[in-house]
Every structure is written in structure tokens, then in C-alpha cells.
Write an enzyme that holds these catalytic residues in place. Sequence first.
Site, PDB file in Angstrom:
ATOM      1  N   ASN A 172      -3.856   5.687  -1.392  1.00 26.49           N
ATOM      2  CA  ASN A 172      -3.601   5.835   0.049  1.00 26.49           C
ATOM      3  C   ASN A 172      -3.024   7.189   0.421  1.00 26.49           C
ATOM      4  OD1 ASN A 172      -4.610   3.473   1.300  1.00 26.49           O
ATOM      5  ND2 ASN A 172      -3.041   2.332   0.198  1.00 26.49           N
TER       6      ASN A 172
ATOM      7  N   HIS B  13      -1.428  -2.950  -7.002  1.00 17.90           N
ATOM      8  CA  HIS B  13      -2.120  -2.642  -5.755  1.00 17.90           C
ATOM      9  C   HIS B  13      -3.625  -2.834  -5.913  1.00 17.90           C
ATOM     10  CE1 HIS B  13      -3.247   0.537  -2.531  1.00 17.90           C
ATOM     11  NE2 HIS B  13      -3.147  -0.660  -1.999  1.00 17.90           N
TER      12      HIS B  13
ATOM     13  N   SER C 252       0.822  -1.214   0.000  1.00 20.55           N
ATOM     14  CA  SER C 252       0.000   0.000   0.000  1.00 20.55           C
ATOM     15  C   SER C 252       0.848   1.251   0.000  1.00 20.55           C
ATOM     16  CB  SER C 252      -0.867   0.037   1.267  1.00 20.55           C
ATOM     17  OG  SER C 252      -1.606  -1.134   1.393  1.00 20.55           O
TER      18      SER C 252
ATOM     19  N   GLU D 256      -4.259  -0.312  -8.849  1.00 23.38           N
ATOM     20  CA  GLU D 256      -3.290   0.775  -9.043  1.00 23.38           C
ATOM     21  C   GLU D 256      -1.989   0.134  -9.522  1.00 23.38           C
ATOM     22  OE1 GLU D 256      -2.678   2.678  -5.253  1.00 23.38           O
ATOM     23  OE2 GLU D 256      -2.703   4.650  -6.119  1.00 23.38           O
TER      24      GLU D 256
HETATM   25  P1  NAD Z   1      -2.872  -9.544   6.567  1.00 27.71           P
HETATM   26  O1  NAD Z   1      -2.321  -9.171   7.893  1.00 27.71           O
HETATM   27  O2  NAD Z   1      -4.316  -9.906   6.461  1.00 27.71           O
HETATM   28  O3  NAD Z   1      -2.035 -10.748   5.918  1.00 27.71           O
HETATM   29  C1  NAD Z   1      -0.643 -10.723   5.793  1.00 27.71           C
HETATM   30  C2  NAD Z   1      -0.168 -12.168   5.632  1.00 27.71           C
HETATM   31  O4  NAD Z   1       1.227 -12.155   5.300  1.00 27.71           O
HETATM   32  C3  NAD Z   1      -0.317 -12.997   6.918  1.00 27.71           C
HETATM   33  O5  NAD Z   1      -1.051 -14.178   6.637  1.00 27.71           O
HETATM   34  C4  NAD Z   1       1.126 -13.312   7.306  1.00 27.71           C
HETATM   35  O6  NAD Z   1       1.273 -14.583   7.917  1.00 27.71           O
HETATM   36  C5  NAD Z   1       1.803 -13.268   5.936  1.00 27.71           C
HETATM   37  N1  NAD Z   1       3.258 -13.089   5.992  1.00 27.71           N
HETATM   38  C6  NAD Z   1       3.978 -12.278   6.805  1.00 27.71           C
HETATM   39  N2  NAD Z   1       5.291 -12.426   6.538  1.00 27.71           N
HETATM   40  C7  NAD Z   1       5.385 -13.335   5.538  1.00 27.71           C
HETATM   41  C8  NAD Z   1       6.478 -13.911   4.834  1.00 27.71           C
HETATM   42  N3  NAD Z   1       7.737 -13.570   5.100  1.00 27.71           N
HETATM   43  N4  NAD Z   1       6.213 -14.827   3.869  1.00 27.71           N
HETATM   44  C9  NAD Z   1       4.945 -15.189   3.584  1.00 27.71           C
HETATM   45  N5  NAD Z   1       3.867 -14.680   4.234  1.00 27.71           N
HETATM   46  C10 NAD Z   1       4.095 -13.763   5.180  1.00 27.71           C
HETATM   47  O7  NAD Z   1      -2.529  -8.310   5.608  1.00 27.71           O
HETATM   48  P2  NAD Z   1      -3.300  -7.802   4.292  1.00 27.71           P
HETATM   49  O8  NAD Z   1      -4.327  -6.802   4.700  1.00 27.71           O
HETATM   50  O9  NAD Z   1      -3.692  -8.971   3.447  1.00 27.71           O
HETATM   51  O10 NAD Z   1      -2.134  -6.959   3.590  1.00 27.71           O
HETATM   52  C11 NAD Z   1      -1.161  -7.583   2.771  1.00 27.71           C
HETATM   53  C12 NAD Z   1      -0.545  -6.538   1.861  1.00 27.71           C
HETATM   54  O11 NAD Z   1      -1.574  -5.933   1.070  1.00 27.71           O
HETATM   55  C13 NAD Z   1       0.138  -5.378   2.617  1.00 27.71           C
HETATM   56  O12 NAD Z   1       1.261  -4.970   1.891  1.00 27.71           O
HETATM   57  C14 NAD Z   1      -0.929  -4.307   2.609  1.00 27.71           C
HETATM   58  O13 NAD Z   1      -0.398  -3.013   2.717  1.00 27.71           O
HETATM   59  C15 NAD Z   1      -1.562  -4.526   1.254  1.00 27.71           C
HETATM   60  N6  NAD Z   1      -2.926  -4.019   1.084  1.00 27.71           N
HETATM   61  C16 NAD Z   1      -3.848  -4.160   2.085  1.00 27.71           C
HETATM   62  C17 NAD Z   1      -5.146  -3.683   1.900  1.00 27.71           C
HETATM   63  C18 NAD Z   1      -6.183  -3.846   2.962  1.00 27.71           C
HETATM   64  O14 NAD Z   1      -7.256  -3.226   2.851  1.00 27.71           O
HETATM   65  N7  NAD Z   1      -5.956  -4.652   3.990  1.00 27.71           N
HETATM   66  C19 NAD Z   1      -5.501  -3.083   0.679  1.00 27.71           C
HETATM   67  C20 NAD Z   1      -4.545  -2.994  -0.340  1.00 27.71           C
HETATM   68  C21 NAD Z   1      -3.257  -3.460  -0.121  1.00 27.71           C
END
Ligand code: NAD
Length: 283
Positions: free
Chosen positions: A190, A140, A119, A152
Site C-alpha cells: 500500500n 496482510h 493495510s 504480506e
Molecule cells: P469491510 O468494511 O468490508 O468489513 C469490515 C467489517 O468489520 C464489517 O463487517 C464491520 O461490521 C466489522 N467490524 C467493525 N468493527 C468491528 C468490531 N469491533 N468487532 C468485530 N467486527 C467489527 O472492510 P474490509 O475491506 O474487509 O477490511 C477489513 C480489514 O482488511 C481492514 O483493516 C482493511 O484495511 C484490510 N484490508 C482490506 C483490503 C481491501 O481490499 N478491502 C485489502 C487488504 C486488507
Amino acid sequence: MNPKSMGVVGAGIMGSGIAQVAAQSGLEVVVVDADEKRAKSAVDQIGLALGRLVAKEKISQADRDAAVSRLKVGKGLDDLAVLEFVVEAATERLDVKVDLFAKLDRILAPDVTLASNTSSISITRLGAATKRPDKVIGMHFMNPVPVMKLVEVVRGLATSDATVDEVVGLARRFGKTTVSTKDLPGFLVNRVLMPMINEGIYALMEGLGSPEEIDTAMRLGTNQPMGPLALADLIGLDTCLSIMEVLHTTFGDPKYRPCPILRHYVDAGWHGKKSGRGFYTYQ
Ligand code: NAD
């Protein structure tokens, strides 16, 4: 390249949504997570989500079964070695992503594109952790991935035109509309959204209203489908804090300082909907 297979690294909120749309679009998908149980649970949940779409007559049972048959759980990054495209959707932390990009670079074939769903973290920085910075890009997705129409596309300093074209084409195969933007903190969505959410949290801290009042005011007053605090809970408060920290430290502008309440909640483990508690409580 027009990839036929895709690895998804990180099986949280976003990784599972990305895996779902990729499998529904006909790609063979392998999901890996640092916690293998989470990857398995994500694949199980996708099967259930697609089942609900069958019940609502949005997709056929045959399409559901075909999508599920294209989804596999990987034990680790090595299981992605033969795939044609990888998107990383792990926790929003620079150290985690830099480490993953360096490892994936060693494992994947040299012509494979490595996209991040980050993000806010610099795509240029992630590209520099690899020997293929021209093939590193931001892809994204928005939350919830199967519903939200935007992807994005973020171009790092060294990202090639061919990589941009590949990702735009892939996003279109997923039925998404793309907006291309620059590699500056928070990118486009964002950069605008997070300061608004952070300000909503300041409004709570300063007693301008309860969470319900703040969200109702913003929903009805500005015609948004969700208020900022409910949206923060949906995104994940840990993710919101990480994004604000990237904006704050990179620009050095106090207008991006994360609200202390946001930090408190994250310290308490109140990460929003995914942990059962944030500004609201969830079953
Ligand atoms: P989340 O906390 O739901 O999931 C993250 C996952 O990554 C977890 O299951 C964790 O175990 C795993 N993880 C951590 N370290 C790891 C590694 N070294 N190898 C493999 N897996 C690993 O988070 P999320 O909300 O799914 O966010 C994930 C990404 O997407 C982030 O970069 C976030 O900024 C981005 N994002 C999130 C949103 C949102 O609304 N939540 C929207 C767009 C983008």
C-alpha cells in the site's frame, strides 16, 4: 504452533475471504463480527462461492461440503477463546483495532498468535495494546483473498521469529506466497499502491479524463489488470481514505494528502462496490 483452528474477527470483504481459504485448507473457523448478521451472511456467501467452484469443476462437492462444515458463526469474541490462531479483519480504524486487540488478549490462551489484516496501521501499536507483543503480527492478505497469491507478513518491533515462522507456514498452507516487510505505514504494497490510486483520483478531479478513460489508460498503458479507480472501488473507498490518512499523518509529507474527492465520496456513503456506488455504480 501449527494451528488447527482459527478465529476471524470482522466479516466484511476480507474477513470472509480469509475464512474461506482457511476452511478450504482444513482449519476449523469461527467468524465473528460486531454485526452478527454480517458474520452469518459471510458464511452463507462462502457456501455459495464454493458452490460456484463446484459448478466450474474447480473443487469437488465433497470438498465444498467439508469446508462449509468447518465454518461457524460466533456470537462474540468470547466464542474464540478455545481457538489456536486469530486474525483480525475489522474496519481500518486504529481505535477499533486497539480495542479489539486488548479484548482478544484477555480472552485467548497466552500462546495464541494474534494477527491483523490491517493495510496500514502500526503492528507495533497493536502489539502494545496486548501483553503478548511478541505474538502480534501483520498478516496482510490481498483482495480477493481466494484469488490473490500474496500475503504480506509484517513484523512489529517486538514480534518474535517464532511468530513470523508460524504465519509464513500458515500462509503457505493457504497456498500463498509471502513477502516479509517492516512495520512502516502502508507496509510495502500500500505504500506504493495507494499513492497511485490517490493520484488517479486527483487526475479525475483535475479533469484529465473520465473514470473510464483514466482506468483504460492505466490498464492498457501500464499493463495492469484493473485501473486505479475500479481498484479503489473494489478495495472500498473508506479503506483507501483511512490508509491515505495513516500515510499522511505518520509521515507528515504532503505528497500523501488524500484527494478531496475521495473524502467527499466517503462522506456521501459512496464506499465503492460494497455500497453499490463509488467511481462506478454496481447492481
Ligand atoms: P469491510 O468494511 O468490508 O468489513 C469490515 C467489517 O468489520 C464489517 O463487517 C464491520 O461490521 C466489522 N467490524 C467493525 N468493527 C468491528 C468490531 N469491533 N468487532 C468485530 N467486527 C467489527 O472492510 P474490509 O475491506 O474487509 O477490511 C477489513 C480489514 O482488511 C481492514 O483493516 C482493511 O484495511 C484490510 N484490508 C482490506 C483490503 C481491501 O481490499 N478491502 C485489502 C487488504 C486488507
